[in-house]
Design a protein around this motif. Structure first.
Motif, short mmCIF file in Angstrom:
data_model
loop_
_atom_site.label_atom_id
_atom_site.label_comp_id
_atom_site.label_asym_id
_atom_site.label_seq_id
_atom_site.Cartn_x
_atom_site.Cartn_y
_atom_site.Cartn_z
N ARG A 12 -0.17 9.35 -4.36
CA ARG A 12 -0.69 8.63 -3.19
C ARG A 12 -1.46 9.53 -2.21
O ARG A 12 -2.41 9.08 -1.57
CB ARG A 12 0.41 7.83 -2.47
CG ARG A 12 1.47 8.66 -1.81
CD ARG A 12 2.58 7.77 -1.30
NE ARG A 12 2.33 7.22 0.02
CZ ARG A 12 3.18 6.43 0.65
NH1 ARG A 12 4.29 6.04 0.04
NH2 ARG A 12 2.93 6.00 1.85
N LEU B 114 -8.97 5.57 -7.55
CA LEU B 114 -8.47 4.25 -7.15
C LEU B 114 -8.73 3.31 -8.33
O LEU B 114 -9.83 3.31 -8.87
CB LEU B 114 -9.24 3.73 -5.94
CG LEU B 114 -9.25 4.61 -4.69
CD1 LEU B 114 -10.19 4.02 -3.64
CD2 LEU B 114 -7.83 4.72 -4.10
N ARG C 139 -12.03 8.18 -4.64
CA ARG C 139 -11.99 7.94 -3.20
C ARG C 139 -12.67 9.06 -2.44
O ARG C 139 -12.79 10.19 -2.92
CB ARG C 139 -10.58 7.68 -2.74
CG ARG C 139 -9.62 8.82 -2.87
CD ARG C 139 -8.35 8.39 -2.20
NE ARG C 139 -7.26 9.28 -2.48
CZ ARG C 139 -6.23 9.41 -1.66
NH1 ARG C 139 -6.17 8.69 -0.57
NH2 ARG C 139 -5.25 10.24 -1.95
N ALA D 264 -4.38 5.80 0.85
CA ALA D 264 -5.58 4.95 0.69
C ALA D 264 -5.35 3.63 1.44
O ALA D 264 -4.21 3.21 1.66
CB ALA D 264 -5.82 4.68 -0.78
N ASP E 54 -10.82 1.42 1.53
CA ASP E 54 -11.27 2.37 0.49
C ASP E 54 -11.68 1.63 -0.78
O ASP E 54 -12.49 2.12 -1.57
CB ASP E 54 -10.17 3.38 0.16
CG ASP E 54 -9.87 4.32 1.32
OD1 ASP E 54 -10.83 4.73 2.00
OD2 ASP E 54 -8.69 4.62 1.55
#
Ligand code: AFP
Length: 333
Positions: free
Chosen positions: A104, A110, A137, A144, A148
């Motif tokens: 994360r 992503l 990203r 995020a 995004d």
């Protein structure tokens, strides 16, 4: 055996071509493919297990959720959750994005997916599929956000799909053409079967839900009149509609054709979702020499207003997508 170009071998070979490649992306694609192999296995024995039918719940789109939908969603999340290069996931089945367990903060990628496209076709054994896309990203080191993800489709760095049909096929692009791999169930591997897919020059079919014709606008009626005119180049153009976007687009990609789910008087933005369906398939089709539009704009330029935003979609042969756009321009000035 030496000729058996599996997806993993293919990806390894490609990695060698890119100086400085860490192998993260290769690992990611291999894991996505692994999840789809598992989904394919579950789809193949759906009738034997207690996975057919509806759960009774509704998803964020207000649609009935089938058990296979849930299972495929969980499978993909499970596989992606522990990959350190993946920061967050957006699924058609989930209201919000998920930050992954492992990546994360540090993950660069992503992932968006529709875990089981065409789920209303599950119970009748018709072709269904999974659609995915990968974005990089812009900022790492923080969680995020939805923003995004809500960016133009041209920011995708890879996209593809898997169709669970008479055989299971994994088709994807990393921006350098499109390749198709067929699952060999005996070996358990995706094997390169359709290298460098190019959409044939002319459309042999068109695909749309004609049941919606009562709500179509004049440009869509004019488009269908042309496609069904019987005049060159549409003398042999047939209607083919499965009702699973990924299966309709896959057929049209291999045989030439145009799929459209336009905006109409009842649903101005159509039905299909920008992030999970339109963006990834537009990426693949463009890479194969086709086009995708909402009637006005290139789909890859569309910035979704939210995670589950919808868009009209006209996708397939460049000539027909351009024709639809010209009819839109003519009828709306
Ligand atoms: P489901 O996954 O809910 O079955 O939706 C499938 C889909 O989003 C897309 O795959 C089809 O092209 C389209 O809907 C079919 O919609 P109609 O049933 O309105 O023709």
């Amino acid at each position: 055996m030496a000729d058996l170009m599996t997806l993993s071998r293919y990806n390894l070979q490609r990695k060698r071509d890119y100086e400085g490649a860490t192998g993260d992306f290769t690992l990611l694609i291999n894991h996505l493919a692994l999840a789809m192999k598992v989904v394919s296995r579950e789809v193949a024995r759906a009738g034997l297990l207690d996975v057919l039918g509806k759960t009774g719940a509704e998803n964020v789109q207000g649609e009935q959720v089938t058990k296979l939908d849930v299972l495929s969603n969980e499978m993909l999340i499970e596989v992606l959750n522990d990959l350190p290069m993946v920061a967050a996931i957006a699924s058609e089945e989930d209201e919000e994005i998920r930050l992954t367990r492992a990546g994360r903060l540090s993950g660069r990628y992503l992932i968006c997916f529709d875990p089981l496209d065409g789920s209303s076709n599950i119970d009748v054994n018709a072709t269904i599929g999974t659609i995915f896309s990968v974005r990089k990203r812009h900022e790492i080191g923080r969680d995020a956000t939805e923003a995004d993800f809500c960016r133009a489709g041209s920011e995708q760095i890879a996209a593809g799909y898997c169709v669970y049909g008479s055989s299971t096929m994994f088709v994807y692009s990393t921006g350098d053409g499109v390749d198709g791999f067929t699952l060999d169930p005996n070996v358990g591997e995706f094997v390169l079967s359709h290298p460098d897919i190019r959409i044939p020059a002319s459309a042999t079919c068109w695909s749309a839900n004609v049941g919606n014709a009562r709500n179509w606008r004049q440009e869509t009626h004019a488009f269908v009149r042309t496609l069904g005119s019987g005049e060159a180049p549409y003398a042999k153009c047939s209607l083919r509609y499965i009702g699973t976007l990924v299966a309709d687009v896959h057929r049209n990609l291999l045989q030439g054709g145009v799929f459209f789910y336009p905006g109409d008087t009842k649903a101005p933005n159509g039905k299909l979702r920008v992030l999970y369906e339109a963006h990834p398939l537009a990426y693949v089709v463009e890479q194969a020499g086709g086009k995708a539009s909402d009637g006005w704009r290139r789909i890859l330029d569309v910035v979704p207003s939210g995670l589950h935003a919808r868009t009209p979609l006209i996708i397939g042969n460049a000539r027909e997508v351009d024709l639809y756009a010209s009819l839109c321009a003519a009828s709306h000035g």
